[in-house]
Design a protein around this motif. Structure first.
Motif, PDB file in Angstrom:
ATOM      1  N   GLU A 183       0.724  -1.189  -0.121  1.00 55.63           N
ATOM      2  CA  GLU A 183      -0.045  -0.049  -0.033  1.00 55.63           C
ATOM      3  C   GLU A 183       0.855   1.254   0.127  1.00 55.63           C
ATOM      4  OE1 GLU A 183      -3.720   1.925   2.379  1.00 55.63           O
ATOM      5  OE2 GLU A 183      -2.607   0.167   3.142  1.00 55.63           O
ATOM      6  N   PHE A 184       2.045   1.212   0.538  1.00 57.57           N
ATOM      7  CA  PHE A 184       2.771   2.259   0.899  1.00 57.57           C
ATOM      8  C   PHE A 184       4.266   2.046   0.614  1.00 57.57           C
ATOM      9  CE2 PHE A 184      -0.294   3.024   4.114  1.00 57.57           C
ATOM     10  CZ  PHE A 184      -1.093   4.184   3.473  1.00 57.57           C
ATOM     11  N   PRO A 185       4.590   1.721  -0.872  1.00 57.00           N
ATOM     12  CA  PRO A 185       5.688   0.941  -1.197  1.00 57.00           C
ATOM     13  C   PRO A 185       6.950   2.282  -1.202  1.00 57.00           C
ATOM     14  CG  PRO A 185       4.339   1.859  -3.251  1.00 57.00           C
ATOM     15  CD  PRO A 185       3.806   1.850  -2.130  1.00 57.00           C
ATOM     16  N   GLU A 186       6.511   3.392  -0.940  1.00 56.64           N
ATOM     17  CA  GLU A 186       7.828   4.563  -0.608  1.00 56.64           C
ATOM     18  C   GLU A 186       8.360   4.189   0.920  1.00 56.64           C
ATOM     19  OE1 GLU A 186       3.676   6.257   0.607  1.00 56.64           O
ATOM     20  OE2 GLU A 186       4.595   4.999  -1.025  1.00 56.64           O
ATOM     21  N   LEU A 187       7.666   3.278   1.743  1.00 58.25           N
ATOM     22  CA  LEU A 187       8.319   3.251   2.874  1.00 58.25           C
ATOM     23  C   LEU A 187       8.901   1.926   3.113  1.00 58.25           C
ATOM     24  CD1 LEU A 187       4.928   3.916   5.062  1.00 58.25           C
ATOM     25  CD2 LEU A 187       6.897   5.639   4.588  1.00 58.25           C
ATOM     26  N   GLY A 188       9.405   1.394   1.901  1.00 59.62           N
ATOM     27  CA  GLY A 188      10.019   0.129   1.793  1.00 59.62           C
ATOM     28  C   GLY A 188      11.351   0.136   2.707  1.00 59.62           C
ATOM     29  N   SER A 189      12.035   1.197   2.767  1.00 59.65           N
ATOM     30  CA  SER A 189      13.303   1.270   3.594  1.00 59.65           C
ATOM     31  C   SER A 189      13.062   0.883   4.844  1.00 59.65           C
ATOM     32  CB  SER A 189      14.078   2.414   3.215  1.00 59.65           C
ATOM     33  OG  SER A 189      14.727   2.459   1.918  1.00 59.65           O
ATOM     34  N   SER A 190      11.958   1.604   5.341  1.00 53.49           N
ATOM     35  CA  SER A 190      11.504   1.520   6.835  1.00 53.49           C
ATOM     36  C   SER A 190      10.930   0.255   7.134  1.00 53.49           C
ATOM     37  CB  SER A 190      10.259   2.612   7.226  1.00 53.49           C
ATOM     38  OG  SER A 190      10.833   3.784   7.079  1.00 53.49           O
ATOM     39  N   TYR A 191      10.300  -0.325   6.181  1.00 52.64           N
ATOM     40  CA  TYR A 191       9.737  -1.855   6.552  1.00 52.64           C
ATOM     41  C   TYR A 191      10.807  -2.856   6.901  1.00 52.64           C
ATOM     42  CZ  TYR A 191       5.406  -0.253   4.407  1.00 52.64           C
ATOM     43  OH  TYR A 191       4.105   0.360   4.354  1.00 52.64           O
ATOM     44  N   ILE A 192      11.989  -2.560   5.694  1.00 52.55           N
ATOM     45  CA  ILE A 192      13.063  -3.297   5.813  1.00 52.55           C
ATOM     46  C   ILE A 192      13.729  -3.258   7.206  1.00 52.55           C
ATOM     47  CG2 ILE A 192      15.327  -4.048   5.120  1.00 52.55           C
ATOM     48  CD1 ILE A 192      13.108  -5.221   3.434  1.00 52.55           C
ATOM     49  N   GLU A 193      13.989  -2.038   7.647  1.00 54.31           N
ATOM     50  CA  GLU A 193      14.611  -1.712   9.109  1.00 54.31           C
ATOM     51  C   GLU A 193      13.889  -2.427  10.517  1.00 54.31           C
ATOM     52  OE1 GLU A 193      15.265   2.460   9.003  1.00 54.31           O
ATOM     53  OE2 GLU A 193      16.317   2.587   7.144  1.00 54.31           O
ATOM     54  N   ASN A 194      12.506  -2.228  10.217  1.00 53.48           N
ATOM     55  CA  ASN A 194      11.633  -2.729  11.162  1.00 53.48           C
ATOM     56  C   ASN A 194      11.785  -4.212  11.447  1.00 53.48           C
ATOM     57  OD1 ASN A 194       9.773  -2.534  13.227  1.00 53.48           O
ATOM     58  ND2 ASN A 194       8.345  -3.344  11.802  1.00 53.48           N
ATOM     59  N   ILE A 195      11.439  -4.712   9.939  1.00 53.66           N
ATOM     60  CA  ILE A 195      11.782  -6.310  10.102  1.00 53.66           C
ATOM     61  C   ILE A 195      13.174  -6.737  10.515  1.00 53.66           C
ATOM     62  CG2 ILE A 195      11.628  -8.471   8.582  1.00 53.66           C
ATOM     63  CD1 ILE A 195       9.688  -6.783   6.565  1.00 53.66           C
ATOM     64  N   ASN A 196      14.234  -6.203  10.313  1.00 57.17           N
ATOM     65  CA  ASN A 196      15.551  -6.470  10.784  1.00 57.17           C
ATOM     66  C   ASN A 196      15.428  -6.089  12.166  1.00 57.17           C
ATOM     67  OD1 ASN A 196      18.555  -6.864  10.150  1.00 57.17           O
ATOM     68  ND2 ASN A 196      18.329  -4.791  11.132  1.00 57.17           N
ATOM     69  N   ARG A 197      14.799  -5.318  12.794  1.00 55.26           N
ATOM     70  CA  ARG A 197      14.767  -4.771  14.217  1.00 55.26           C
ATOM     71  C   ARG A 197      14.306  -5.839  14.982  1.00 55.26           C
ATOM     72  NH1 ARG A 197      11.213  -2.894  17.549  1.00 55.26           N
ATOM     73  NH2 ARG A 197       9.617  -2.901  16.120  1.00 55.26           N
ATOM     74  N   LEU A 198      13.283  -6.561  14.411  1.00 56.92           N
ATOM     75  CA  LEU A 198      12.482  -7.443  15.080  1.00 56.92           C
ATOM     76  C   LEU A 198      13.286  -8.886  14.949  1.00 56.92           C
ATOM     77  CD1 LEU A 198       8.803  -6.709  13.833  1.00 56.92           C
ATOM     78  CD2 LEU A 198       9.861  -6.572  16.141  1.00 56.92           C
TER      79      LEU A 198
END
Length: 262
Positions: A183-198
């Protein structure tokens, strides 16, 4: 709401207690009171959709019943057990306010189904509930595609300044979110960082041997537009290439919460 009403009542009291300047003070106070009531109404309107999204117990029960019947249909009846309370209770509670998100409620349902199958129940770790609660629907979509032994390309774009120093312009850029309809592909970098954080994925400071895997990332419009900005400022840029992949912990999460156990 209570504070707003108290403020409005206080203003009304002040208005009544100041008869000396009725033509000056009272109209102003009345308008202020109207403004507070209008704000309260606006806040109520803004919050009203939220109440519709919060699932009732009956809604949760209906969803769980139907979903688990489907997920456990091929599990031998003797293997179906009651779920551990430390998994089931927080899962049901989380569904109250996350049930409207399809990708997340599917993860919760898979976790419950895992906890009810005696052969794999040990895979349903209670911490997985909290992890799902910290994911967005887009991140849930991404997690389905990241595999343990599949190294995914990722890049950083840096702006070079004096000497050997640099500043990061774009960090952890990937394009997986564009290929799966986030839905918000422009946030891809933030998504990866959060998944990495978890702890579900790991970003490594190594790169793929075949550099052609990075072509689509380097030539993406987001990267090209940032490169142009850097060059327009009379500076140089640098692209660093990395990889990311699912961790062993992420694999356990995948097996319990994403993989279809049927």
């Amino acid at each position: 709401m209570g504070n707003l009403k108290d403020a409005a009542d206080a203003i009304e009291g002040i208005t009544k207690s100041v008869p000396i300047y009725p033509d000056l003070l009272q109209p102003a106070m009345q308008e202020l009171g109207k403004g507070i009531h209008t704000l309260a109404k606006t806040v109520n309107i803004a919050l009203s959709p939220i109440s519709a999204l919060v699932w009732s117990y009956d809604t949760i029960k209906g969803f769980i019943q139907e979903s688990l019947e489907d997920k456990l249909k091929n599990v031998p009846r003797e293997n179906i057990i009651s779920p551990a309370p430390e998994v089931a209770v927080p899962t049901i509670e989380a569904l109250r306010y996350l049930g409207h998100k399809e990708e997340l409620r599917e993860m919760f349902s898979n976790l419950l189904a895992t906890s009810m199958n005696s052969e794999i129940a040990k895979m349903a770790h209670p911490s997985f509930v909290e992890i799902i609660k910290q994911l967005t629907s887009d991140e849930a979509k991404i997690l389905k595609l990241i595999k343990t032994n599949n190294f995914m390309p990722i890049i950083d774009l840096n702006r070079l300044v004096e000497g050997s120093s640099f500043s990061i312009v774009v960090k952890n850029f990937t394009i997986i979110q564009y290929s799966i309809g986030c839905e918000f592909p422009e946030l891809g970098s933030s998504y990866i960082e959060n998944i990495n954080r978890l702890g579900l994925i790991q970003i490594n400071n190594t790169s793929l041997t075949d550099k052609t895997y990075y072509n689509d990332l380097e030539n993406h419009i987001q990267i090209l537009s940032r490169i142009k900005q850097i060059e327009d400022d009379g500076l140089q840029y640098q692209i660093n290439k990395f990889i990311y992949h699912r961790t062993s912990f992420g694999q356990k999460f995948y097996n319990a919460c994403i993989k279809d156990i049927t």
